[in-house]
Enzyme design. Sequence first.
Site, PDB file in Angstrom:
ATOM      1  CB  SER A 129      -0.911  -0.006   1.232  1.00 31.17           C
ATOM      2  OG  SER A 129      -1.543  -1.247   1.337  1.00 31.17           O
ATOM      3  N   GLY A 130       2.014   1.140  -0.635  1.00 27.87           N
ATOM      4  CA  GLY A 130       2.924   2.279  -0.740  1.00 27.87           C
ATOM      5  C   GLY A 130       2.487   3.189  -1.883  1.00 27.87           C
ATOM      6  N   GLY A 159       0.824   1.038  -4.858  1.00 22.40           N
ATOM      7  CA  GLY A 159      -0.366   0.328  -4.383  1.00 22.40           C
ATOM      8  C   GLY A 159      -1.509   1.270  -4.042  1.00 22.40           C
ATOM      9  CG  ASP A 185       2.102  -2.202   3.291  1.00 23.21           C
ATOM     10  OD1 ASP A 185       2.272  -1.706   2.166  1.00 23.21           O
ATOM     11  OD2 ASP A 185       3.037  -2.401   4.098  1.00 23.21           O
ATOM     12  NE  ARG A 187       7.756   6.098 -17.229  1.00 21.40           N
ATOM     13  CZ  ARG A 187       8.232   5.234 -16.345  1.00 21.40           C
ATOM     14  NH1 ARG A 187       8.955   4.211 -16.745  1.00 21.40           N
ATOM     15  NH2 ARG A 187       7.997   5.391 -15.064  1.00 21.40           N
ATOM     16  CG  HIS A 234       9.896  -2.814 -16.827  1.00 20.35           C
ATOM     17  ND1 HIS A 234       9.559  -1.757 -17.636  1.00 20.35           N
ATOM     18  CD2 HIS A 234       9.917  -2.330 -15.565  1.00 20.35           C
ATOM     19  CE1 HIS A 234       9.373  -0.682 -16.870  1.00 20.35           C
ATOM     20  NE2 HIS A 234       9.596  -1.003 -15.623  1.00 20.35           N
TER      21      HIS A 234
HETATM   22  P1  A3D Z   1       6.801   1.762  -1.824  1.00 19.18           P
HETATM   23  O1  A3D Z   1       6.120   3.071  -1.822  1.00 19.18           O
HETATM   24  O2  A3D Z   1       8.000   1.559  -0.978  1.00 19.18           O
HETATM   25  O3  A3D Z   1       5.702   0.659  -1.416  1.00 19.18           O
HETATM   26  C1  A3D Z   1       5.986  -0.691  -1.265  1.00 19.18           C
HETATM   27  C2  A3D Z   1       5.122  -1.233  -0.130  1.00 19.18           C
HETATM   28  O4  A3D Z   1       5.305  -2.646  -0.045  1.00 19.18           O
HETATM   29  C3  A3D Z   1       5.475  -0.656   1.248  1.00 19.18           C
HETATM   30  O5  A3D Z   1       4.364  -0.013   1.823  1.00 19.18           O
HETATM   31  C4  A3D Z   1       5.889  -1.880   2.045  1.00 19.18           C
HETATM   32  O6  A3D Z   1       5.522  -1.819   3.425  1.00 19.18           O
HETATM   33  C5  A3D Z   1       5.143  -2.986   1.325  1.00 19.18           C
HETATM   34  N1  A3D Z   1       5.665  -4.319   1.605  1.00 19.18           N
HETATM   35  C6  A3D Z   1       6.951  -4.706   1.808  1.00 19.18           C
HETATM   36  N2  A3D Z   1       7.010  -6.008   2.077  1.00 19.18           N
HETATM   37  C7  A3D Z   1       5.740  -6.480   2.042  1.00 19.18           C
HETATM   38  C8  A3D Z   1       5.159  -7.742   2.237  1.00 19.18           C
HETATM   39  N3  A3D Z   1       5.905  -8.819   2.528  1.00 19.18           N
HETATM   40  N4  A3D Z   1       3.818  -7.851   2.148  1.00 19.18           N
HETATM   41  C9  A3D Z   1       3.045  -6.772   1.870  1.00 19.18           C
HETATM   42  N5  A3D Z   1       3.546  -5.550   1.659  1.00 19.18           N
HETATM   43  C10 A3D Z   1       4.870  -5.404   1.755  1.00 19.18           C
HETATM   44  O7  A3D Z   1       7.212   1.345  -3.312  1.00 19.18           O
HETATM   45  P2  A3D Z   1       6.401   1.673  -4.657  1.00 19.18           P
HETATM   46  O8  A3D Z   1       4.956   1.515  -4.373  1.00 19.18           O
HETATM   47  O9  A3D Z   1       6.902   2.920  -5.236  1.00 19.18           O
HETATM   48  O10 A3D Z   1       6.918   0.482  -5.593  1.00 19.18           O
HETATM   49  C11 A3D Z   1       6.533  -0.842  -5.330  1.00 19.18           C
HETATM   50  C12 A3D Z   1       7.233  -1.812  -6.277  1.00 19.18           C
HETATM   51  O11 A3D Z   1       6.771  -1.588  -7.614  1.00 19.18           O
HETATM   52  C13 A3D Z   1       8.759  -1.648  -6.341  1.00 19.18           C
HETATM   53  O12 A3D Z   1       9.376  -2.904  -6.402  1.00 19.18           O
HETATM   54  C14 A3D Z   1       8.968  -0.885  -7.627  1.00 19.18           C
HETATM   55  O13 A3D Z   1      10.243  -1.107  -8.181  1.00 19.18           O
HETATM   56  C15 A3D Z   1       7.879  -1.466  -8.479  1.00 19.18           C
HETATM   57  N6  A3D Z   1       7.501  -0.646  -9.637  1.00 19.18           N
HETATM   58  C16 A3D Z   1       7.447  -1.251 -10.836  1.00 19.18           C
HETATM   59  C17 A3D Z   1       7.110  -0.540 -11.954  1.00 19.18           C
HETATM   60  C18 A3D Z   1       7.057  -1.227 -13.276  1.00 19.18           C
HETATM   61  O14 A3D Z   1       6.863  -0.578 -14.278  1.00 19.18           O
HETATM   62  C19 A3D Z   1       7.239  -2.653 -13.374  1.00 19.18           C
HETATM   63  C20 A3D Z   1       6.816   0.825 -11.849  1.00 19.18           C
HETATM   64  C21 A3D Z   1       6.844   1.410 -10.603  1.00 19.18           C
HETATM   65  C22 A3D Z   1       7.194   0.663  -9.488  1.00 19.18           C
END
Ligand code: A3D
Length: 311
Positions: A11-12, A15, A34, A152, A176
Site C-alpha cells: 500500500s505504498g 499500491g 500491507d 511514456r 522491463h
Molecule cells: P513503496 O512506496 O516503498 O511501497 C511498497 C510497499 O510494499 C510498502 O508499503 C511496504 O511496506 C510494502 N511491503 C513490503 N514487504 C511487504 C510484504 N511482505 N507484504 C506486503 N507488503 C509489503 O514502493 P512503490 O509503491 O513505489 O513500488 C513498489 C514496487 O513496484 C517496487 O518494487 C517498484 O520497483 C515497483 N515498480 C514497478 C514498476 C514497473 O513498471 C514494473 C513501476 C513502478 C514501481
Amino acid sequence: MGKKKITVVGSGNVGASVAAYASAQELGDIVLLDVIEGMPQGKGLDMWEATPVLGVDTRVLGTNQYEMTEGSDVIIVTAGIARKPGMSRDDLLATNVRIVAEVAEKASKFSPDAIMIIVSNPLDAMVYTAWKKSGYDPARILGMAGVLDTARFRSFLAEEIGVSVEDIHALVLGGHGDTMVPLTRYCFVGGIPITNFISEGRLAEIVQRTRQGGAEIVNLLKTGSAFYAPAASSVEMAKSILRDKKRLLPVAAYLNGEYGEKGIFVGVPAILGTSGVEKVIEIELLPEEQEAFDKSVEAVKGLVKEVDALL
Ligand code: A3D
C-alpha cells in the site's frame, strides 16, 4: 453478477495509487494490504471517504490480514522495495524475490481463482517468482511494464507532434529494463505511420528518453520511483480483465513456444480478458528487432536463474 473484488498488496506509492484509480473507476470493492500496521487501514478509510464525492459505490478496506482478501477476482502485487538514484531494477532482486514469494503464496491460498498482476521489480523475474509460488496456471499471472513504457512513449510523442495522447498507438517488446525493445515500425498516429510526423533522428531520441523514463523520475524524486503512471497502467490491465474487454496490450506474459521461447515471462502483445492472458499475439520481427528481443530475453533469463537459486 455481484461486485468484483480487487486486492492490492503493498500500500505504498504504487499500491495506494492503484487503489485510488480503481476506486474512482468503480472497478469493484478493494482490499488494500500491507505489512505496516495501520497504514493500509488509514489509506483505505481515506479513499472510501472520497467515494461520495467521486460518486462511486466502492468499498475500500485496508488490512494486514490475508483472510480479508479471500475470493478476489484480481490481485495486484506492488509489495517490495523501489529504486533510489543510482540503483538499477535488478539491484532489487534479492529483497523483492523474498517479498513477492511470500505474497504470492499467501494471496493465492485465499483466492485460488484470481488473476494476478505483478508490478514489483525487477518485473519479469518477479512475475516468474509469483508463478512459481502461487501454483497458478501461467495464463493467470502477468506483469505490468509494457503499458507503462508505451504510455511514456505516447506522452512524449503526443507533445512533440501536437496531437492527442489518445491517438498515438505504440508497442514495446521484451523485458522491463534497459533492454526493452520499442517497435517504432508499429507506432501509429490516428492510423498513420509515425515516420509521417517525425524525423528518424528525433524518434530515436524519444525512444531513448522512453528507455530511461523510469530513471528520469527516480533522479527527480530521489526517495523512490514513479507511481502515478505505473498505477494507471496496472488499473488499465485490471479493467480489461474484470470487464472482459479483450484489450490488446503489451504485458509480461508466459511464453509457451511463442517467439521461440518457453517457460519465461516477458513483454509481448496479448489479449486480456476474464481468463487473464487469453492470447499472446505473435508478430514477425525484422532481424535487428529479433536480435534486440533475444538480447532482452537473455537478460530476463539471467535474472530468472538468480530467482531459481534463491527460491
Ligand atoms: P513503496 O512506496 O516503498 O511501497 C511498497 C510497499 O510494499 C510498502 O508499503 C511496504 O511496506 C510494502 N511491503 C513490503 N514487504 C511487504 C510484504 N511482505 N507484504 C506486503 N507488503 C509489503 O514502493 P512503490 O509503491 O513505489 O513500488 C513498489 C514496487 O513496484 C517496487 O518494487 C517498484 O520497483 C515497483 N515498480 C514497478 C514498476 C514497473 O513498471 C514494473 C513501476 C513502478 C514501481
